[in-house]
Design an enzyme around this catalytic site. Structure first.
Site, PDB file in Angstrom:
ATOM      1  N   SER A  72      33.438  74.934  29.599  1.00 54.92           N
ATOM      2  CA  SER A  72      34.421  74.899  28.103  1.00 54.92           C
ATOM      3  C   SER A  72      35.432  74.118  28.389  1.00 54.92           C
ATOM      4  CB  SER A  72      34.529  76.553  27.857  1.00 54.92           C
ATOM      5  OG  SER A  72      34.867  76.661  26.518  1.00 54.92           O
ATOM      6  N   ASP A 107      24.104  77.555  22.536  1.00 57.62           N
ATOM      7  CA  ASP A 107      25.641  77.602  22.212  1.00 57.62           C
ATOM      8  C   ASP A 107      25.818  77.026  20.963  1.00 57.62           C
ATOM      9  OD1 ASP A 107      28.375  77.173  22.480  1.00 57.62           O
ATOM     10  OD2 ASP A 107      28.252  75.937  24.220  1.00 57.62           O
ATOM     11  N   HIS A 109      26.538  79.435  25.797  1.00 59.16           N
ATOM     12  CA  HIS A 109      27.711  78.767  26.233  1.00 59.16           C
ATOM     13  C   HIS A 109      27.908  78.975  28.075  1.00 59.16           C
ATOM     14  CE1 HIS A 109      31.292  76.749  25.478  1.00 59.16           C
ATOM     15  NE2 HIS A 109      32.307  77.965  25.968  1.00 59.16           N
TER      16      HIS A 109
END
Ligand SMILES: *[C@@H]1O[C@H](CO)[C@@H](O)[C@H](O)[C@H]1NC(C)=O
Ligand SMILES: *[C@@H]1O[C@H](CO)[C@@H](O)[C@H](O)[C@H]1NC(C)=O
Ligand SMILES: *[C@@H]1O[C@H](CO)[C@@H](O)[C@H](O)[C@H]1NC(C)=O
Ligand SMILES: *[C@@H]1O[C@H](CO)[C@@H](O)[C@H](O)[C@H]1NC(C)=O
Ligand SMILES: *[C@@H]1O[C@H](CO)[C@@H](O)[C@H](O)[C@H]1NC(C)=O
Ligand SMILES: *[C@@H]1O[C@H](CO)[C@@H](O)[C@H](O)[C@H]1NC(C)=O
Ligand SMILES: *[C@@H]1O[C@H](CO)[C@@H](O)[C@H](O)[C@H]1NC(C)=O
Ligand SMILES: *[C@@H]1O[C@H](CO)[C@@H](O)[C@H](O)[C@H]1NC(C)=O
Ligand SMILES: *[C@@H]1O[C@H](CO)[C@@H](O)[C@H](O)[C@H]1NC(C)=O
Length: 520
Positions: free
Chosen positions: A202, A407, A486
């Site tokens: 991320s 995601d 994610h």
């Protein structure tokens, strides 16, 4: 700058919902460090890193509340990030028993910005896991400590257990403060000359290329011998490229899961066309690329924030829609990291003072994300893909960018568009479409699962087989994992483990079955 604003906002508002008006509670009394060795030698007997310098960090592996097994040798606490910073960073270090790891040290960083890396440790790749919806911690068969020496770090200051106030304005500050901490960490544990691997996900897609680049600039292999990086579902470009432009493509791809009404589907596709997203993506996903891309269409024009519209529509149909994992449905799962919006409620494992005492954390009102805005004036650095990332690829020839297809915050296709616009090692983008399979080895018990004869509970809970794609050109590997959200190590731990083996050079190819038909 419209860069990862959405990510920060989402995490920020989720947390703000339940946050009390006061900030961090700093208790005055610090628990004294327990005396080691002589008191209960059995706990520390096999500790290979225990010495006069490290003993104040030694974690009693049997003492973690609610964990009914010994988590093994580990060290945790804070070390200063001065003089570049004014504070200290919290780390939790787990040496590996794997003999192949003796010249390595691997860092894991979560993103946010401002999210604690302990969410990675406890719910993704640590030696013990307490995942959403489960009632007790378990040993993690896919612990990255099986493969290498791992350290999870809360950074920049103001994140997790690293005390604030934050003093970073850009990624150069982040890198400097991290490196000041890192030298002390290396000196404390005697890790001079180790190969350094930096991994994370991320917003760490912004941190890691900057940190790795600054380390490589030092040309100091005693402390900063960077040999590779891995960034999963990373923030490496403007939100318009990573989030807005590919979002309607992804909605169409998963339309049966979203089940949005036809009026909405027609309208959103019309808007994607009118806003120029389709044309942009079509140009971007060309192999080899035709030339440099413009910036992505501007989502702040009326009607062009299509991602936001999809999310609002998704909540009407599926109130438990999860941008991090688009196949989630109600009910929300109980979450021990205390994510307020995800019904974490009062369950906040690392906010317990008994837990904090065992891991030598400063007494903290622990919030997994967003206690502080760690960039009080915003992150002034350009996105890493338009900054240091290409040079980190060139200087290591060992960079992995991973992505989960489920995601719905950052999209594999947005990352690919970014890669196709990047120039490294003498050429732009991938010359061939990244479609070779990602193979993940089978392991004992998996075949029996279908026949109902596997042991219960079945603890090796990871899939195997062809689980995505893996493609390498000129030192950059792009992998995608079909059934991951994610957080790849959380959703498809076998794939994440395999990718780490590749990063560390333990396996030569991600696509071939090789000698492995069971777990090595
Ligand atoms: C220490 O190592 C020995 C030999 O590897 C093992 O049998 C023993 O269980 C270990 N003890 C602890 C406390 O981990
Ligand atoms: C480690 O923790 C266990 C469980 O709480 C406890 O029995 C033991 O005395 C502790 N050992 C040390 C050296 O603190
Ligand atoms: C650290 O604190 C000192 C004294 O308050 C200040 O001069 C300095 O600018 C601060 N450094 C950072 C990085 O904020
Ligand atoms: C990790 O190590 C444990 C203990 O040696 C072992 O049971 C487990 O299978 C290993 N996991 C993998 C994925 O190799
Ligand atoms: C990614 O883009 C390709 C090519 O346009 C498309 O076929 C695919 O459905 C997209 N995948 C997702 C998940 O959006
Ligand atoms: C592509 O790269 C150029 C610089 O080489 C940059 O100006 C442009 O914004 C980039 N576009 C995207 C979508 O990354
Ligand atoms: C279709 O979805 C849109 C977006 O959520 C919503 O505004 C509209 O009311 C829906 N139409 C029907 C008939 O439910
Ligand atoms: C953490 O614990 C403190 C006191 O034990 C409590 O006041 C605070 O609300 C908790 N914070 C979170 C985010 O759970
Ligand atoms: C990386 O690979 C390129 C070929 O793609 C080669 O020219 C270069 O020397 C390599 N760099 C390093 C640091 O190994």
């Amino acid at each position: 700058m419209h860069f990862s604003a959405s990510i920060a906002l989402l995490l920020g508002s989720a947390v703000a919902a339940l946050q009390s008006p006061h900030q961090r509670i700093t208790q005055k009394v610090q628990k004294s460090t327990p005396l080691l060795t002589s008191e209960a030698p059995h706990v520390y007997r096999n500790h290979s890193y225990l010495n006069a310098k490290t003993k104040r960090f030694a974690v009693n592996g049997s003492a973690l509340p609610d964990v009914d097994f010994n988590i093994g040798e580990s060290y945790a606490g804070t070390l200063p990030n001065t003089p570049s910073g004014n504070s200290s960073l919290f780390f939790w270090f787990f040496p590996s028993k794997n003999p192949a790891a003796s010249d390595e040290i691997t860092i894991w960083l979560n993103g946010g910005p401002g999210c604690s890396s302990l969410v990675g440790l406890l719910q993704e790749n640590g030696p013990f896991l307490w995942q959403p919806g489960t009632y007790a911690p378990i040993q993690n068969p896919y612990s990255w400590v099986n493969l290498t020496n791992m350290v999870w770090v809360d950074q920049p200051a103001g994140t997790g257990f690293s005390p604030g106030p934050p003093t970073v304005n850009d990624e150069t500050d982040v890198a400097k403060q991290f490196m000041d901490f890192w030298k002390r960490f290396v000196d404390t544990f005697g890790l001079q000359g180790r190969k350094v691997y930096i991994t994370g996900e991320s917003y760490a897609g912004q941190y890691i290329p900057y940190i790795a680049s600054a380390m490589l600039d030092k040309e100091d292999t005693k402390y900063f011998n960077v040999k590779g990086i891995q960034i999963n579902d990373p923030s490496i470009n403007e939100d318009d490229t990573l989030i807005e432009a590919p979002s309607v493509l992804a909605l169409n791809h998963f339309k049966n899961v979203f089940a949005l009404n036809e009026t909405f589907m027609t309208d959103i596709n019309k808007r994607a066309e009118e806003c120029g997203y389709n044309e942009f993506m079509e140009n971007a996903l060309t192999y080899p690329p035709k030339g440099k891309l413009p910036t992505a269409p501007d989502s702040s024009r009326p009607g062009c924030d299509v991602w936001e519209s999809i999310i609002s529509a998704a909540y009407y149909v599926n109130p438990c829609f999860n941008i991090y994992h688009l196949t989630d449905f109600c009910p929300y799962t109980w979450n021990t990291m205390g994510f307020p919006s995800l019904a974490g409620g009062p369950n906040n494992y690392f906010n317990r003072s008994d837990v904090q005492a065992v891991i030598h954390a400063p007494p903290t009102n622990y919030l997994v994300c967003g206690e502080y805005n760690v960039f009080p004036k915003g992150d002034k650095s350009v996105p890493s893909a338009l900054g240091p990332l290409p040079s980190v690829i060139e200087r290591t020839n060992n960079t992995i960018i991973g992505h989960g297809w489920l995601d719905f915050l950052l999209f594999a296709n947005g990352t690919l568009a970014t890669i196709q616009n990047m120039t490294w090692n003498g050429a732009q983008g991938f010359q061939k479409p990244p479609k070779e399979p990602l193979f993940v080895p089978y392991h004992a018990g998996l075949a029996e699962l279908g026949e109902g004869t596997a042991p219960t509970p079945f603890t090796q809970d990871a899939g195997a087989g062809y689980l995505g794609t893996a493609h390498t050109e000129r030192g950059l590997t792009f992998t995608s994992v079909y059934l991951s959200g994610h957080e790849i190590p959380q959703y498809v731990p076998g794939a994440a483990y395999r990718q780490l083996e590749f990063l560390l050079g333990r396996v030569k190819s991600l696509s071939t079955i090789g000698n492995y038909t069971t777990l090595p």
